[in-house]
Design an enzyme around this catalytic site. Structure first.
Site, PDB file in Angstrom:
ATOM      1  N   HIS A 306       2.851  13.763   4.194  1.00 57.11           N
ATOM      2  CA  HIS A 306       1.769  14.653   4.591  1.00 57.11           C
ATOM      3  C   HIS A 306       0.454  13.944   4.339  1.00 57.11           C
ATOM      4  O   HIS A 306       0.328  13.206   3.366  1.00 57.11           O
ATOM      5  CB  HIS A 306       1.817  15.955   3.774  1.00 57.11           C
ATOM      6  CG  HIS A 306       1.017  17.055   4.370  1.00 57.11           C
ATOM      7  ND1 HIS A 306      -0.332  17.176   4.168  1.00 57.11           N
ATOM      8  CD2 HIS A 306       1.377  18.064   5.206  1.00 57.11           C
ATOM      9  CE1 HIS A 306      -0.763  18.228   4.833  1.00 57.11           C
ATOM     10  NE2 HIS A 306       0.243  18.777   5.472  1.00 57.11           N
ATOM     11  N   ASP A 364       8.060  21.575   6.922  1.00 60.33           N
ATOM     12  CA  ASP A 364       8.914  21.534   8.107  1.00 60.33           C
ATOM     13  C   ASP A 364      10.342  21.126   7.817  1.00 60.33           C
ATOM     14  O   ASP A 364      11.223  21.294   8.650  1.00 60.33           O
ATOM     15  CB  ASP A 364       8.319  20.572   9.144  1.00 60.33           C
ATOM     16  CG  ASP A 364       7.001  21.087   9.651  1.00 60.33           C
ATOM     17  OD1 ASP A 364       6.917  22.293   9.867  1.00 60.33           O
ATOM     18  OD2 ASP A 364       6.073  20.284   9.808  1.00 60.33           O
TER      19      ASP A 364
HETATM   20  N1  ACO Z   1       9.017   8.294   7.001  1.00 60.18           N
HETATM   21  C1  ACO Z   1       8.893   6.989   6.666  1.00 60.18           C
HETATM   22  N2  ACO Z   1       7.719   6.412   6.325  1.00 60.18           N
HETATM   23  C2  ACO Z   1       6.621   7.183   6.332  1.00 60.18           C
HETATM   24  C3  ACO Z   1       6.680   8.559   6.660  1.00 60.18           C
HETATM   25  C4  ACO Z   1       7.918   9.114   7.002  1.00 60.18           C
HETATM   26  N3  ACO Z   1       8.029  10.402   7.331  1.00 60.18           N
HETATM   27  N4  ACO Z   1       5.425   9.088   6.585  1.00 60.18           N
HETATM   28  C5  ACO Z   1       4.610   8.087   6.226  1.00 60.18           C
HETATM   29  N5  ACO Z   1       5.334   6.929   6.063  1.00 60.18           N
HETATM   30  C6  ACO Z   1       4.797   5.630   5.616  1.00 60.18           C
HETATM   31  C7  ACO Z   1       4.026   4.965   6.742  1.00 60.18           C
HETATM   32  O1  ACO Z   1       4.862   4.096   7.493  1.00 60.18           O
HETATM   33  C8  ACO Z   1       2.959   4.213   5.988  1.00 60.18           C
HETATM   34  O2  ACO Z   1       3.528   3.032   5.463  1.00 60.18           O
HETATM   35  P1  ACO Z   1       2.603   1.709   5.287  1.00 60.18           P
HETATM   36  O3  ACO Z   1       1.556   2.089   4.286  1.00 60.18           O
HETATM   37  O4  ACO Z   1       3.579   0.679   4.772  1.00 60.18           O
HETATM   38  O5  ACO Z   1       2.049   1.404   6.637  1.00 60.18           O
HETATM   39  C9  ACO Z   1       2.651   5.141   4.797  1.00 60.18           C
HETATM   40  O6  ACO Z   1       3.852   5.924   4.593  1.00 60.18           O
HETATM   41  C10 ACO Z   1       1.470   6.068   5.037  1.00 60.18           C
HETATM   42  O7  ACO Z   1       1.693   6.745   6.261  1.00 60.18           O
HETATM   43  P2  ACO Z   1       0.541   7.175   7.275  1.00 60.18           P
HETATM   44  O8  ACO Z   1       1.124   7.418   8.621  1.00 60.18           O
HETATM   45  O9  ACO Z   1      -0.595   6.210   7.164  1.00 60.18           O
HETATM   46  O10 ACO Z   1       0.088   8.542   6.617  1.00 60.18           O
HETATM   47  P3  ACO Z   1      -0.680   9.689   7.342  1.00 60.18           P
HETATM   48  O11 ACO Z   1      -1.336  10.485   6.273  1.00 60.18           O
HETATM   49  O12 ACO Z   1      -1.535   9.166   8.440  1.00 60.18           O
HETATM   50  O13 ACO Z   1       0.493  10.552   8.040  1.00 60.18           O
HETATM   51  C11 ACO Z   1       2.110  12.163   8.571  1.00 60.18           C
HETATM   52  C12 ACO Z   1       0.960  11.763   7.626  1.00 60.18           C
HETATM   53  C13 ACO Z   1       1.648  12.099  10.031  1.00 60.18           C
HETATM   54  C14 ACO Z   1       2.498  13.616   8.277  1.00 60.18           C
HETATM   55  C15 ACO Z   1       3.302  11.209   8.339  1.00 60.18           C
HETATM   56  O14 ACO Z   1       3.738  11.266   6.983  1.00 60.18           O
HETATM   57  C16 ACO Z   1       4.479  11.502   9.285  1.00 60.18           C
HETATM   58  O15 ACO Z   1       4.485  11.003  10.416  1.00 60.18           O
HETATM   59  N6  ACO Z   1       5.494  12.308   8.832  1.00 60.18           N
HETATM   60  C17 ACO Z   1       6.575  12.699   9.663  1.00 60.18           C
HETATM   61  C18 ACO Z   1       6.146  13.824  10.584  1.00 60.18           C
HETATM   62  C19 ACO Z   1       5.991  15.132   9.859  1.00 60.18           C
HETATM   63  O16 ACO Z   1       6.853  15.559   9.094  1.00 60.18           O
HETATM   64  N7  ACO Z   1       4.859  15.820  10.124  1.00 60.18           N
HETATM   65  C20 ACO Z   1       4.600  17.152   9.553  1.00 60.18           C
HETATM   66  C21 ACO Z   1       3.300  17.172   8.852  1.00 60.18           C
HETATM   67  S1  ACO Z   1       3.113  18.720   8.044  1.00 60.18           S
HETATM   68  C22 ACO Z   1       2.559  19.802   9.218  1.00 60.18           C
HETATM   69  O17 ACO Z   1       1.985  19.487  10.204  1.00 60.18           O
HETATM   70  C23 ACO Z   1       2.850  21.231   8.945  1.00 60.18           C
END
Ligand code: ACO
Length: 430
Positions: A306, A364
């Site tokens: 998140h 979720d």
């Molecule tokens: N699985 C694996 N790796 C992940 C995940 C994941 N679900 N989420 C983040 N990471 C990793 C990224 O690859 C990144 O790695 P790096 O630093 O080596 O490049 C690091 O963790 C940070 O991730 P970002 O994408 O930069 O974090 P951001 O805050 O932009 O993204 C997000 C948050 C979009 C929710 C992300 O965690 C994601 O895509 N999760 C899966 C989708 C999801 O469950 N969304 C629901 C959000 S809650 C809602 O809307 C109610």
């Protein structure tokens, strides 16, 4: 305003920027006059360090895993209150007295039907349309029917539009579902509470008696409370930005629904369930964990991570409990999806990659299994999220309109395109 300030040195110039403190949470450096004083903009794609507005509605401490609405913790609201009470709280700032609640409830129930002509909108869609596509279109179309609540400068009309949307969203969502499965629309039944009425509109058919299961109704009410608001997330910011131009409230909420649809936001509950189905069995989990960690693989564990929570999402804890209650009530003892979810969560919470990146299950992760057990198809998951989030969008939109300092939202940019050059006529271009 706090007595703190920030100093910024930019080339030869040094300027002092005021720092503002909220009731709780991080201070903000007020950069409103930065461009005027230095000719420079700030750069923060994704708004990771930028507060876009001042708000009194919702507070999140992502490191501590805290979520408060108007100061009240989400677990207390979900465990002791109802969704309509939370709606009142978000809209008016205080929990209602009995008399206020009864008045609010009757105002909401009065508006549950939609204009009969709106039925034609639904039948104009292809039968296999995604219900979110239907939601974006039909909610936007409300502006074509309710002309007496479009004047955003009139507080009474703003409130009527707000109540209309909270009231009509379950009816529209249920109609989108009924249309997708080829069943007749079911009119609202105002003798039932908000959530039971929605269940009836979704699952009853004219030829049979339908009794709402109170445990399922309570569980869905919990789910609605958990999704009601989440401060300046992508869809809420979309609603505020759309509203900042003076657009009507129905159009603004339609814009919020469009943004929510994306898999990185509201679409994640659908994506999380699809992922659990794809994994299928517990023995395949290591393969998917490895893929999630592989930088060359775009796969992410849906329902994990998140932008704000770098701790367990407080809503996910309540959601997990609700999930077990629903499955227990329905007598689902051996759900392979739940087995995969529980084991996946256990492994991820002990895996260095997820620990280092502070990736915890978000709301979720368990909501999809719960909604599926209740009988909702995956395509409806984000629709239910939109239904519940409508009150948050509305409360935030109203707060923005009522803010005397409100201006049209207009971000600036770092331009990296071609510098000025002269036009060359077509026949002279090599
Ligand atoms: N699985 C694996 N790796 C992940 C995940 C994941 N679900 N989420 C983040 N990471 C990793 C990224 O690859 C990144 O790695 P790096 O630093 O080596 O490049 C690091 O963790 C940070 O991730 P970002 O994408 O930069 O974090 P951001 O805050 O932009 O993204 C997000 C948050 C979009 C929710 C992300 O965690 C994601 O895509 N999760 C899966 C989708 C999801 O469950 N969304 C629901 C959000 S809650 C809602 O809307 C109610």
């Amino acid at each position: 305003m706090s007595d703190k300030s920030a100093t910024l040195n930019l080339g030869e110039k040094s300027i002092t920027l005021p720092v503002r403190s909220g009731t709780i949470g991080p201070d903000v450096v007020d950069i409103g006059k930065l461009y005027g004083q230095t000719g420079a903009f700030t750069y923060d794609p994704g708004f990771t360090s930028t507060a876009s507005c001042e708000s009194k509605i919702t507070y999140i401490d992502g490191d501590a895993g805290v979520l408060l609405h108007r100061g009240y913790p989400i677990d207390q609201l979900a465990e002791q209150g109802t969704f309509l009470e939370t709606c009142y709280l978000l809209l008016y700032g205080e929990l209602p007295t009995l008399a206020q609640f009864s008045d609010f409830q009757s105002r909401v129930y009065r508006h549950t039907m939609v204009h009969e002509q709106m039925l034609k909108f639904f039948t104009g869609y292809r039968r296999d349309a995604h219900p979110m596509a239907v939601m974006v279109g039909t909610v936007g179309a409300l502006a074509a029917f309710y002309h007496d609540s479009l004047d955003i400068a009139d507080p009474h009309q703003r409130m009527v539009a707000s109540i209309r949307m909270i009231s009509k969203m379950p009816t529209i969502a249920a109609m989108a579902y009924k249309y997708s499965i080829g069943q007749p629309f079911v009119y609202p039944d105002n003798s039932l509470n908000y959530t039971s009425n929605f269940l009836k509109m979704c699952f009853s058919i004219p030829c049979e008696e339908y009794k709402v299961n109170p445990v399922l109704s309570k569980a869905l009410d919990h789910i609605f409370i958990l999704h009601a608001d989440h401060e300046q997330n992508a869809s809420t910011s979309t609603v505020r930005l759309a509203g900042s131009s003076g657009a009507n409230p129905f159009a603004c909420i339609a814009a919020g629904i469009a943004c929510l649809w994306g898999p990185a936001h509201g679409g994640a509950n659908e994506a999380a369930l699809q992922m659990l189905q794809e994994i299928g069995t517990v023995d395949r989990i290591p393969e998917y964990i490895a893929r999630a960690k592989d930088k060359n693989d775009p796969f992410r564990l849906m329902g994990f991570g998140h932008r704000v929570y770098k701790n367990y999402d407080p809503r996910a804890k309540i959601m997990q409990k609700t999930c077990h209650e629903v499955l227990g009530t329905l007598g689902i003892k051996d759900d392979p999806l739940l087995d995969v979810a529980v084991e996946l969560e256990r492994i991820a919470l002990h895996d260095d990659y997820f620990i280092e990146k502070k990736l915890y299950p978000n709301i979720d992760f368990y909501s999809g299994i719960t909604l599926k057990a209740m009988g909702f198809p995956t395509s409806m998951f984000t629709v239910l999220f939109a239904l519940a989030r409508t009150v948050g969008w509305i409360a935030q939109w109203k707060e923005m309109i009522e803010d005397p300092h409100q201006k049209i939202g207009r971000p600036r940019q770092l331009y990296t395109g071609a510098p000025m050059r002269d036009y060359v006529p077509l026949d002279k271009r090599g």
